[in-house]
Write a protein that holds these residues in place. Structure first.
Motif, PDB file in Angstrom:
ATOM      1  N   THR A  30      38.173  54.017  27.798  1.00 23.63           N
ATOM      2  CA  THR A  30      36.855  53.784  27.172  1.00 23.63           C
ATOM      3  C   THR A  30      36.356  52.426  27.464  1.00 23.63           C
ATOM      4  OG1 THR A  30      37.385  55.182  25.579  1.00 23.63           O
ATOM      5  CG2 THR A  30      35.341  54.029  25.279  1.00 23.63           C
ATOM      6  N   GLY A  31      37.095  51.295  27.182  1.00 26.27           N
ATOM      7  CA  GLY A  31      36.950  50.013  27.611  1.00 26.27           C
ATOM      8  C   GLY A  31      36.527  49.542  29.050  1.00 26.27           C
ATOM      9  N   TYR A  32      36.991  50.388  29.923  1.00 35.18           N
ATOM     10  CA  TYR A  32      36.964  50.023  31.518  1.00 35.18           C
ATOM     11  C   TYR A  32      35.473  49.772  31.755  1.00 35.18           C
ATOM     12  CZ  TYR A  32      37.173  50.065  36.539  1.00 35.18           C
ATOM     13  OH  TYR A  32      37.037  49.715  37.732  1.00 35.18           O
ATOM     14  N   GLU A  33      34.397  50.424  31.515  1.00 37.68           N
ATOM     15  CA  GLU A  33      33.141  50.308  31.921  1.00 37.68           C
ATOM     16  C   GLU A  33      32.832  48.927  31.193  1.00 37.68           C
ATOM     17  OE1 GLU A  33      31.479  51.669  34.412  1.00 37.68           O
ATOM     18  OE2 GLU A  33      33.252  53.002  34.746  1.00 37.68           O
ATOM     19  N   LEU A  34      33.003  48.934  30.044  1.00 38.14           N
ATOM     20  CA  LEU A  34      32.629  47.355  29.419  1.00 38.14           C
ATOM     21  C   LEU A  34      32.902  46.326  30.273  1.00 38.14           C
ATOM     22  CD1 LEU A  34      30.996  46.026  26.888  1.00 38.14           C
ATOM     23  CD2 LEU A  34      33.117  46.194  25.817  1.00 38.14           C
ATOM     24  N   ASN A  35      34.342  46.366  30.482  1.00 33.05           N
ATOM     25  CA  ASN A  35      35.063  45.346  31.085  1.00 33.05           C
ATOM     26  C   ASN A  35      34.456  45.064  32.687  1.00 33.05           C
ATOM     27  OD1 ASN A  35      36.838  44.571  29.360  1.00 33.05           O
ATOM     28  ND2 ASN A  35      38.368  45.982  30.032  1.00 33.05           N
ATOM     29  N   VAL A  36      33.865  46.216  33.216  1.00 31.26           N
ATOM     30  CA  VAL A  36      33.215  46.084  34.444  1.00 31.26           C
ATOM     31  C   VAL A  36      32.072  45.383  34.601  1.00 31.26           C
ATOM     32  CG1 VAL A  36      32.309  47.351  36.506  1.00 31.26           C
ATOM     33  CG2 VAL A  36      34.642  48.055  35.767  1.00 31.26           C
ATOM     34  N   MET A  37      31.203  45.802  33.528  1.00 31.84           N
ATOM     35  CA  MET A  37      29.828  45.178  33.354  1.00 31.84           C
ATOM     36  C   MET A  37      30.027  43.670  32.883  1.00 31.84           C
ATOM     37  SD  MET A  37      27.678  48.215  31.395  1.00 31.84           S
ATOM     38  CE  MET A  37      28.610  48.143  29.811  1.00 31.84           C
ATOM     39  N   TYR A  38      30.912  43.254  32.116  1.00 31.08           N
ATOM     40  CA  TYR A  38      31.370  41.779  31.799  1.00 31.08           C
ATOM     41  C   TYR A  38      31.620  41.163  33.164  1.00 31.08           C
ATOM     42  CZ  TYR A  38      33.637  37.615  30.016  1.00 31.08           C
ATOM     43  OH  TYR A  38      34.086  36.406  29.935  1.00 31.08           O
ATOM     44  N   ASP A  39      32.559  41.595  33.938  1.00 31.16           N
ATOM     45  CA  ASP A  39      33.064  40.956  35.270  1.00 31.16           C
ATOM     46  C   ASP A  39      32.012  40.843  35.926  1.00 31.16           C
ATOM     47  OD1 ASP A  39      35.726  41.058  34.247  1.00 31.16           O
ATOM     48  OD2 ASP A  39      36.129  42.892  35.266  1.00 31.16           O
ATOM     49  N   TYR A  40      30.875  41.721  36.074  1.00 32.00           N
ATOM     50  CA  TYR A  40      29.802  41.519  37.152  1.00 32.00           C
ATOM     51  C   TYR A  40      28.654  40.662  36.304  1.00 32.00           C
ATOM     52  CZ  TYR A  40      26.158  42.890  40.123  1.00 32.00           C
ATOM     53  OH  TYR A  40      25.068  42.806  41.075  1.00 32.00           O
ATOM     54  N   ALA A  41      28.561  40.677  35.110  1.00 37.44           N
ATOM     55  CA  ALA A  41      27.494  39.784  34.386  1.00 37.44           C
ATOM     56  C   ALA A  41      27.969  38.449  34.552  1.00 37.44           C
ATOM     57  CB  ALA A  41      27.281  40.329  33.251  1.00 37.44           C
ATOM     58  N   ILE A  42      29.237  38.255  34.050  1.00 38.67           N
ATOM     59  CA  ILE A  42      29.600  36.812  33.616  1.00 38.67           C
ATOM     60  C   ILE A  42      30.398  36.130  34.666  1.00 38.67           C
ATOM     61  CG2 ILE A  42      31.112  35.429  32.002  1.00 38.67           C
ATOM     62  CD1 ILE A  42      28.694  36.661  30.574  1.00 38.67           C
ATOM     63  N   GLU A  43      31.181  36.977  35.459  1.00 41.65           N
ATOM     64  CA  GLU A  43      32.071  36.500  36.493  1.00 41.65           C
ATOM     65  C   GLU A  43      31.566  36.654  37.831  1.00 41.65           C
ATOM     66  OE1 GLU A  43      34.873  34.942  35.793  1.00 41.65           O
ATOM     67  OE2 GLU A  43      34.820  35.361  33.634  1.00 41.65           O
ATOM     68  N   GLY A  44      30.705  37.511  38.110  1.00 40.31           N
ATOM     69  CA  GLY A  44      29.946  37.699  39.299  1.00 40.31           C
ATOM     70  C   GLY A  44      30.494  38.425  40.452  1.00 40.31           C
ATOM     71  N   TYR A  45      31.347  39.415  39.911  1.00 42.87           N
ATOM     72  CA  TYR A  45      32.191  40.317  40.873  1.00 42.87           C
ATOM     73  C   TYR A  45      32.008  41.569  40.425  1.00 42.87           C
ATOM     74  CZ  TYR A  45      36.565  40.245  38.567  1.00 42.87           C
ATOM     75  OH  TYR A  45      37.529  40.216  37.405  1.00 42.87           O
ATOM     76  N   ASN A  46      32.161  42.679  41.500  1.00 39.99           N
ATOM     77  CA  ASN A  46      32.301  44.030  41.072  1.00 39.99           C
ATOM     78  C   ASN A  46      33.480  44.466  40.880  1.00 39.99           C
ATOM     79  OD1 ASN A  46      31.967  46.837  40.670  1.00 39.99           O
ATOM     80  ND2 ASN A  46      30.442  47.086  42.616  1.00 39.99           N
ATOM     81  N   ARG A  47      33.996  44.784  40.095  1.00 39.62           N
ATOM     82  CA  ARG A  47      35.420  45.175  39.936  1.00 39.62           C
ATOM     83  C   ARG A  47      35.685  46.518  40.508  1.00 39.62           C
ATOM     84  NH1 ARG A  47      39.152  45.932  34.656  1.00 39.62           N
ATOM     85  NH2 ARG A  47      38.267  44.156  33.845  1.00 39.62           N
ATOM     86  N   ASN A  48      34.570  47.443  40.525  1.00 43.98           N
ATOM     87  CA  ASN A  48      34.819  48.759  41.001  1.00 43.98           C
ATOM     88  C   ASN A  48      34.985  48.814  42.668  1.00 43.98           C
ATOM     89  OD1 ASN A  48      34.775  50.477  38.836  1.00 43.98           O
ATOM     90  ND2 ASN A  48      32.657  50.299  38.485  1.00 43.98           N
TER      91      ASN A  48
END
Length: 72
Positions: free
Chosen positions: A15-33
């Motif tokens: 479940t937490g995967y999508e939240l982590n993906v959104m965080y990485d994109y918004a804060i870190e600037g990269y798409n983990r997918n």
């Protein structure tokens, strides 16, 4: 590296995967997918980076534990 890629695929089931993906994109600037992004991150890690991380982690630590996983 193949075990890491396998873990990435399995991680998507949680479940937490999508939240982590959104965080990485918004804060870190990269798409983990994007697998290319993950491979670039893995390949960018150098021996010295790992040594520095371990030094930081054990500085002032009263104890630490190493866990070794066998290759399958």
């Amino acid at each position: 590296m193949t075990s890491y890629i396998k873990e990435l695929k399995e991680e998507k089931e949680y479940t937490g995967y999508e939240l982590n993906v959104m965080y990485d994109y918004a804060i870190e600037g990269y798409n983990r997918n994007n697998i290319k992004n993950n491979l670039n991150l893995i390949n960018a890690v150098m021996k010295q980076d790992i040594q520095n991380l371990v030094k930081t982690m054990i500085t002032g630590a009263e104890s630490f534990e190493f866990i070794f996983k066998p290759k399958k």
